[in-house]
Design a protein around this motif. Structure first.
Motif, PDB file in Angstrom:
ATOM      1  N   GLU A  77       0.834  -1.199   0.000  1.00  0.00           N
ATOM      2  CA  GLU A  77       0.000   0.000   0.000  1.00  0.00           C
ATOM      3  C   GLU A  77       0.874   1.257   0.000  1.00  0.00           C
ATOM      4  O   GLU A  77       0.615   2.206  -0.755  1.00  0.00           O
ATOM      5  N   ALA A 244      -3.433  -3.720  -3.233  1.00  0.00           N
ATOM      6  CA  ALA A 244      -2.783  -2.832  -2.256  1.00  0.00           C
ATOM      7  C   ALA A 244      -2.153  -1.625  -2.944  1.00  0.00           C
ATOM      8  O   ALA A 244      -2.230  -0.497  -2.446  1.00  0.00           O
ATOM      9  N   LEU A 247      -4.883   0.784  -3.714  1.00  0.00           N
ATOM     10  CA  LEU A 247      -5.314   1.499  -2.518  1.00  0.00           C
ATOM     11  C   LEU A 247      -4.357   2.649  -2.226  1.00  0.00           C
ATOM     12  O   LEU A 247      -4.783   3.788  -1.961  1.00  0.00           O
ATOM     13  N   ILE A 288     -12.343   4.651  -0.573  1.00  0.00           N
ATOM     14  CA  ILE A 288     -11.072   4.200   0.007  1.00  0.00           C
ATOM     15  C   ILE A 288     -11.316   3.387   1.275  1.00  0.00           C
ATOM     16  O   ILE A 288     -10.690   2.342   1.496  1.00  0.00           O
ATOM     17  N   LYS A 292     -10.100  -0.410   1.623  1.00  0.00           N
ATOM     18  CA  LYS A 292      -9.154  -0.784   2.674  1.00  0.00           C
ATOM     19  C   LYS A 292      -9.754  -1.857   3.583  1.00  0.00           C
ATOM     20  O   LYS A 292      -9.057  -2.806   3.971  1.00  0.00           O
ATOM     21  N   SER A 293     -11.023  -1.723   3.906  1.00  0.00           N
ATOM     22  CA  SER A 293     -11.684  -2.709   4.767  1.00  0.00           C
ATOM     23  C   SER A 293     -11.662  -4.078   4.122  1.00  0.00           C
ATOM     24  O   SER A 293     -11.378  -5.095   4.777  1.00  0.00           O
ATOM     25  N   TYR A 296      -7.800  -5.359   3.881  1.00  0.00           N
ATOM     26  CA  TYR A 296      -7.238  -5.748   5.164  1.00  0.00           C
ATOM     27  C   TYR A 296      -7.928  -7.002   5.699  1.00  0.00           C
ATOM     28  O   TYR A 296      -7.282  -7.856   6.317  1.00  0.00           O
ATOM     29  N   ASN A 322     -10.701  -3.076  -5.965  1.00  0.00           N
ATOM     30  CA  ASN A 322      -9.709  -2.027  -5.719  1.00  0.00           C
ATOM     31  C   ASN A 322      -9.177  -1.407  -7.004  1.00  0.00           C
ATOM     32  O   ASN A 322      -8.912  -0.205  -7.055  1.00  0.00           O
TER      33      ASN A 322
END
Length: 389
Positions: A77, A244, A247, A288, A292-293, A296, A322
């Motif tokens: 990321e 990633a 993101l 975003i 990200k949620s 991750y 993404n």
């Protein structure tokens, strides 16, 4: 449910962020203008080692740092915020090499993870992309050696690599996909063309010809017929990495746009006070947060030992969402910046060009939808709509 990052996670993330900002960002314009020097790339690689980022996806036994999949995502990321593909200077051996023989591990895996040599991957061809069964590159065994002939497209980072991992069909049989480790300077290996692309990637994407290239059997990676499985494992890993990178790109573009919206005054007030701009920033932030949620969550599940079949299924969902999210967010960032966002000196302009390929390489968005649809048909909607398991 603990959603916080550990102290170790945060320390790794911080190192990666500092590395990107100090050693990648300053060289973006030179890279875009194709003026970056080899001594600069050498220094970046040294700094990658100093920041403990080399071979970030490998175990300590394999010459890496033993980072968890979640920690790997945190690294990708941060370095993914850099434009022009500068994140690829953070070197790592190709994933399939970890399955190599003792000799292959000692000759390629461990040295490459230490920065001594590099491998690139050759699978795509003129008529074979999303469907690798159409690969025409052929490997035939003669007198104990393998003779490889064929043509490959889009061999990313070939100019920076010492060996090429070639995906070929033994005896021309699509049921026998097999990988071979070929020296780039071996007799019969030729560069046909160096095409130019929309983005200014730090390395090249060669079109290569393998004209009756002969290699010993010790250059066969894995068993005959195992090539697709090894390639699939690599695809799964790189799809999460790309997610990633996307993101990181979206976050950087939004930060640039948000700062500009605070500083840019029109009609007597900052443009962020206009609802049109405010709503764009709000949508970008929510996109975003969702991306990200999802990323991750999947990375944490992989870290906890999720079934590889589920990893494959969810990696497609993460890559699909993404990569498309990044396109939408960067586009809004450029709109907020107006004419300044269209200038090459602005990172958002470079990100705009960079993220377009993320919907194409390592499996197009359409292929990801095929994978997801197939998984729903096989396992039910719960694989995506449920939680846990």
């Amino acid at each position: 449910m603990d959603l916080s990052l550990s102290k170790e996670d945060l320390a790794i993330q911080s190192r990666a962020r500092a590395f990107a900002e100090q050693h990648l960002f300053p060289h973006e314009i030179a890279t875009d203008e194709r003026k970056i020097k080899e001594k600069t790339l050498v220094e970046i690689r040294k700094q990658a080692i100093a920041h403990k980022l080399n071979a970030y996806n490998h175990t300590k036994k394999d010459g890496g740092h033993g980072y968890t999949p979640l920690q790997q995502v945190l690294i990708c990321e941060e370095i993914g915020k850099a434009t022009c593909g500068l994140w690829t200077v953070v070197f790592k051996a190709s994933t399939p090499l970890k399955h190599g023989t003792k000799w292959q591990r000692e000759t390629f895996l461990l040295p490459f993870n230490a920065g001594k040599g590099r491998s690139c991957y050759a699978i795509t061809e003129k008529d074979a992309g999303s469907d690798p069964s159409y690969v025409k590159t052929k490997a035939t065994k003669k007198k104990g050696k393998w003779v490889i002939s064929g043509e490959k497209w889009f061999v990313t980072s070939a100019d920076a690599s010492s060996v090429v991992i070639v995906h070929a069909h033994v005896d021309g049989d699509p049921k026998k996909p097999t990988l071979f480790i070929v020296d780039k300077d071996a007799p019969g290996v030729k560069v046909k063309r160096i095409p130019q692309f929309m983005h200014s990637y730090v390395y090249e994407h060669y079109e290569m010809v393998f004209d009756k290239v002969t290699v010993d059997d010790n250059r066969r990676l894995g068993e005959v017929g195992q090539g697709f499985d090894l390639t699939k494992e690599w695809f799964t890993e790189t799809r999460i990495e790309i997610a990633a990178h996307c993101l990181g790109a979206a976050i950087r573009a939004t930060e640039v746009a948000n700062h500009y919206a605070e500083e840019r005054v029109q009609f007597g007030k900052p443009i962020r006070d206009f609802q049109a701009i405010e709503f764009m920033l709000a949508d970008m932030a929510v996109e975003i947060m969702a991306a990200k949620s999802l990323l991750y969550r999947v990375a944490a599940e992989v870290s906890e030992g999720m079934d590889p079949k589920l990893v494959h299924a969810r990696a497609s969902a993460v890559k699909l969402y993404n990569s498309e999210m990044a396109g939408r967010v960067v586009d809004k960032a450029l709109q907020i910046l107006g004419g300044r966002g269209y200038m090459r000196e602005n990172p958002v302009e470079r990100l705009y060009r960079d993220v377009r390929v993320d919907r194409i390489w390592e499996g197009t968005s359409e292929i990801q939808r095929m994978v997801i649809g197939g998984q729903i048909k096989k396992r039910g909607l719960g694989i995506y709509t449920g939680w846990g398991g």
